[in-house]
Design an enzyme around this catalytic site. Structure first.
Site, PDB file in Angstrom:
ATOM      1  N   GLY A  57       0.841  -1.197   0.000  1.00 53.27           N
ATOM      2  CA  GLY A  57       0.000   0.000   0.000  1.00 53.27           C
ATOM      3  C   GLY A  57       0.871   1.241   0.000  1.00 53.27           C
ATOM      4  CB  CYS A  83       5.180  -4.274   0.442  1.00 51.28           C
ATOM      5  SG  CYS A  83       5.941  -2.665   0.255  1.00 51.28           S
ATOM      6  CE1 TYR A  84       0.687   0.951   5.389  1.00 54.24           C
ATOM      7  CE2 TYR A  84      -0.755  -0.925   5.791  1.00 54.24           C
ATOM      8  CZ  TYR A  84      -0.397   0.385   6.044  1.00 54.24           C
ATOM      9  OH  TYR A  84      -1.103   1.120   6.964  1.00 54.24           O
ATOM     10  CG  HIS A 167       5.804  -5.714  -4.383  1.00 51.01           C
ATOM     11  ND1 HIS A 167       4.508  -5.535  -3.955  1.00 51.01           N
ATOM     12  CD2 HIS A 167       6.508  -4.652  -3.919  1.00 51.01           C
ATOM     13  CE1 HIS A 167       4.417  -4.421  -3.269  1.00 51.01           C
ATOM     14  NE2 HIS A 167       5.620  -3.851  -3.231  1.00 51.01           N
ATOM     15  CD  GLU A 169       2.774  -8.378  -5.435  1.00 45.43           C
ATOM     16  OE1 GLU A 169       3.518  -9.153  -4.813  1.00 45.43           O
ATOM     17  OE2 GLU A 169       2.532  -7.226  -5.037  1.00 45.43           O
ATOM     18  CG  ASP A 225     -16.099  -9.740 -21.471  1.00 42.45           C
ATOM     19  OD1 ASP A 225     -15.159 -10.542 -21.573  1.00 42.45           O
ATOM     20  OD2 ASP A 225     -15.945  -8.546 -21.164  1.00 42.45           O
ATOM     21  CE  LYS A 364     -11.772  -9.395 -22.294  1.00 44.34           C
ATOM     22  NZ  LYS A 364     -12.959  -8.530 -22.375  1.00 44.34           N
TER      23      LYS A 364
END
Ligand code: XMP
Length: 508
Positions: A57, A83-84, A167, A169, A225, A364
């Site tokens: 964050g 992190c945060y 991070h 991710e 979609d 998606k």
């Protein structure tokens, strides 16, 4: 989404990568949802997820009023702080956090690794922080450091509390996936969420929700979609999924036929295809202003539905292709799945039906995987985003059948040459547009005075910003030559190099 799967709740402290954490967890076959920190306590207490991840964050845990979480809801639940999230964990459990002498931003190498960080094959990690943990809580050990960050990772394995300053991710952290997997393993997550069981469960849910006599109105546009949504509804309730396709004449070459072949032919759907070229071209005649054209196209859609009200009125539900990022953006992941559809201006009263959103838990790429599993053709599943008003916003000036033909032919040449060379991969959108001017050329012995085509191909993450794609010059030359030779009425081709901003992706 469902109570039958193990689940990881990702608490969002406002980090720019939080959605990415959810996606990375799902990529491991584990169901995950995001929850804002403001409502995390209630959701974690009520749902008792299998594990919790605390996101990064932009704020500092040292600031008054910084995002917070009452850790009592986490008792007995394995937690990974990123992190945060790591800093908050350290503070809450009795460690300390300080403002580092300088901000650390970019790639760093881990100088030591043990605990779950030990599974990481590579040492390169992505850092982005100002504060850092300076002493770990009792029972924790430091499992990794870098030259400038003494607590790059910490853990208390017995209590299944883990923290990383970097991070995992983002793809820059080369072994981030291994670390997330190690945490999920420690937390006892077995990976019980697959495209196959999503489809099975969603079908069961649709059947339970839609009464045995009820029908669902499902507008298909040819886009990813709406196509996947329709395929899912057809699988669930057969011909009680009333698929409506409005062929307004503004789709690309062969797209309308493909929708009809796929849904009418392959899926034997209850398909109502309305051929409305004259209506749309009639309404657009003489109109040049972009906003007027957009509005006209929108109005004509509503008219089509009004004119066919007799056939469509028996529908109790309206299917909508909402995806998970829209749900997150609306700030309300827990919002009711069913709500009355009152928010689309201009729709006739009888269209105020109950809403069903079968894709609302998917990203998606997951929608595409579901589409493939349901047997939709690749061209539909991999389709680039295409604007609702179709070629109407790619034809500057008046939209006429003749000008649509020119764009369709040029567009087909351009995109098929890209596809032949595999250059379409990694492109966000690519298309041909027609300008509203004429210029002089020469063909054979004849002087020409004709219209120019603009080619545009952009790379983008989310359509908010975009850059022109570096297409090899010889390919552009070949495409230009084919277009002026094969498309009647075109004597010049331009390639648009502008980024967004300052330009937009579409020309109108
Ligand atoms: P711009 O041109 O604003 O486009 O950079 C951003 C993204 O939105 C799509 N787009 C539209 N989609 N109706 C739509 O459904 C529209 O009127 C419309 N205008 C632009 C565009 O294709 C791009 O992906």
């Amino acid at each position: 989404m469902t109570g039958t799967h193990q689940k990881v709740l990702v608490v969002d402290f406002g980090g720019q990568y939080t959605q990415l954490i959810v996606r990375r967890v799902r990529e491991q076959g584990v169901y995950s949802e995001m929850v804002p920190w403001t409502t995390a306590f209630e959701r974690i207490s009520a749902e008792r997820p299998t594990a919790v991840i605390l996101s990064g964050g932009p704020r500092s845990t040292l600031e008054p009023g910084a995002p917070d979480l009452d850790f009592s809801c986490l008792d007995g639940i394995p937690v990974l702080g990123i992190c945060y999230g790591q800093q908050l964990m350290a503070k809450k459990l009795g460690g300390s956090v300080e403002n580092a002498s300088h901000k650390e931003y970019g790639l760093r190498n881990l100088t030591s690794k043990s605990g779950i960080v030990g599974v990481m094959d590579h040492d390169q990690v992505w850092m982005s922080h100002g504060d850092q943990v300076t002493s770990v809580p009792e029972g924790f050990t430091v499992t990794s450091s870098t030259d400038s960050c003494p607590v790059a990772a910490m853990e208390n394995a017995a209590q299944r509390r883990f923290g990383v300053q970097f991070h995992p991710e983002v793809t820059h952290t080369t072994s981030g996936k291994d670390l997330l997997k190690a945490f999920l393993d420690e937390a006892g997550l077995v990976g019980d969420w697959t495209t196959e069981n999503f489809v099975e469960e969603e079908i069961a849910k649709i059947r339970a929700m839609v009464g045995a006599e009820e029908k669902v109105l499902c507008a298909v546009s040819g886009g990813v979609d709406s196509s996947v949504m329709a395929a899912l509804l057809i699988r669930a309730i057969g011909d009680r999924a009333v698929c409506v396709f409005v062929d307004h004449g503004l789709l690309r070459y062969r797209e309308a036929e493909q929708v009809i072949e796929t849904f009418g032919g392959h899926f034997h759907a209850n398909l109502k295809a309305y051929y409305e070229h004259d209506r749309f071209f009639g309404a657009l005649a003489g109109k040049k202003d972009p906003e007027v054209k957009r509005k006209t196209i929108g109005e004509q859609f509503v008219r089509v539905f009004e004119d066919h009200a007799n056939e469509l009125q028996g529908c109790d539900w309206l299917a909508q292709g909402t995806l998970y990022p829209d749900v997150i953006e609306s700030g309300s992941p827990t919002a009711a799945k069913i709500k009355t559809h009152h928010n689309v201006g201009g729709l006739p009263d009888w269209m105020r039906m109950k809403l069903i959103e079968p894709l609302r838990w998917l990203f998606k790429d997951e929608v595409r995987a579901v589409g493939r599993l349901l047997g939709l053709p690749d061209e539909m599943v991999d389709r680039e985003p295409f604007p609702g008003p179709g070629l109407g916003v790619r034809i500057l000036g008046e939209v006429t059948p003749e000008r649509v033909r020119m764009v369709q032919e040029a567009d087909w040449i351009f995109r098929s040459e890209l596809r032949k060379r595999d250059l379409h991969k990694g492109i966000w959108q690519s298309y041909a547009a027609l300008l509203d001017v004429k210029s002089v050329g020469v063909m054979g012995d004849e002087r020409t005075y004709e219209q120019p085509i603009v080619l545009r191909a952009v790379e983008s993450e989310d359509a908010m910003t975009a850059r022109a794609v570096h297409i090899p010059f010889d390919v552009l030359e070949l495409v230009a030559s084919r277009i002026v030779n094969e498309v009647d009425g075109v004597n010049r081709v331009f390639y648009d190099l502008t980024s967004k901003p300052p330009a937009t992706i579409e020309l109108e």
